[in-house]
Design a protein around this motif. Sequence first.
Motif, PDB file in Angstrom:
ATOM      1  N   GLU A   3      13.037  20.219  56.950  1.00 13.70           N
ATOM      2  CA  GLU A   3      13.647  19.927  55.667  1.00 13.70           C
ATOM      3  C   GLU A   3      13.149  20.860  54.572  1.00 13.70           C
ATOM      4  OE1 GLU A   3      13.436  15.859  54.528  1.00 13.70           O
ATOM      5  OE2 GLU A   3      14.101  15.113  56.481  1.00 13.70           O
ATOM      6  N   PHE A   4      12.170  21.716  54.896  1.00 10.89           N
ATOM      7  CA  PHE A   4      11.562  22.596  53.899  1.00 10.89           C
ATOM      8  C   PHE A   4      11.926  24.044  54.190  1.00 10.89           C
ATOM      9  CE2 PHE A   4       9.077  18.777  54.291  1.00 10.89           C
ATOM     10  CZ  PHE A   4       8.885  18.393  52.968  1.00 10.89           C
ATOM     11  N   LEU A   5      11.964  24.839  53.130  1.00  7.57           N
ATOM     12  CA  LEU A   5      12.341  26.236  53.282  1.00  7.57           C
ATOM     13  C   LEU A   5      11.155  27.119  53.613  1.00  7.57           C
ATOM     14  CD1 LEU A   5      14.876  26.614  50.328  1.00  7.57           C
ATOM     15  CD2 LEU A   5      15.377  26.287  52.765  1.00  7.57           C
ATOM     16  N   THR A   6       9.958  26.728  53.172  1.00  2.93           N
ATOM     17  CA  THR A   6       8.766  27.554  53.394  1.00  2.93           C
ATOM     18  C   THR A   6       7.586  26.684  53.788  1.00  2.93           C
ATOM     19  OG1 THR A   6       7.949  27.401  51.113  1.00  2.93           O
ATOM     20  CG2 THR A   6       9.554  29.169  51.604  1.00  2.93           C
ATOM     21  N   LEU A 121       9.690  24.772  61.118  1.00  5.93           N
ATOM     22  CA  LEU A 121       9.576  26.018  60.360  1.00  5.93           C
ATOM     23  C   LEU A 121       9.046  27.168  61.214  1.00  5.93           C
ATOM     24  CD1 LEU A 121       8.228  24.878  56.884  1.00  5.93           C
ATOM     25  CD2 LEU A 121      10.341  26.135  57.308  1.00  5.93           C
TER      26      LEU A 121
END
Length: 207
Positions: A3-6, A121
């Motif tokens: 759910e996170f970009l980084t 990720l």
Amino acid sequence: MSEFLTLAALAGEEEICTRCPLYRNATQAVPGEGPRGARVMLVGEQPGDVEDLSGRPFVGPAGRLLDKALAKVHLPREECFVTNAVKHFKFEPRGKRRLHKKPDAGEIDACRWWLEQERGLVQPGLIVAMGVTAIRGVLGRSEPVSRLRGRLIDLDEKAKFLATIHPSFLLRLQEEEDKRREWTRFLGDLEIAAEWTRAGDGLVSNG
């Protein structure tokens, strides 16, 4: 997928996590560390005292032993993503000392969401679980190290799985013969991971 970009954004959210009570007494959350895109994810059990104070995984005595082992098998730590199944330090005060306490199943399961976000990720091809807490964190169920150890297993269509001991186990051994034997076995487990990275996407799998 995550759910996170980084990884930085993920770490920021981990810091304010209240999914289980461990955040109340810990100094801070200890997120995973390493390159996005690392082929190998090393999963420990939980931060220790040194990690809790520094905010970095595997920088205490067990971490130094892990670094030594990784160097022995030519699997550079800086090329791996190193994390823990539980992100907050669970301890029992004993005078001025803080003694490690094993996370319970509920705490491990509550933190598994964060481990899955890290995996989403990083997208490692191999996940190495070190110790029974790490095994539960990765698999979602409890299994003894002895049942899974020493072989690559298909975790799913995206990754392999390898189980071994946590390096802190080696630090607790008293007899020199036991230390030598278990150190050799630990190196053998990590050599499986190193061979996998050298062979490519799991071509040496026997699981």
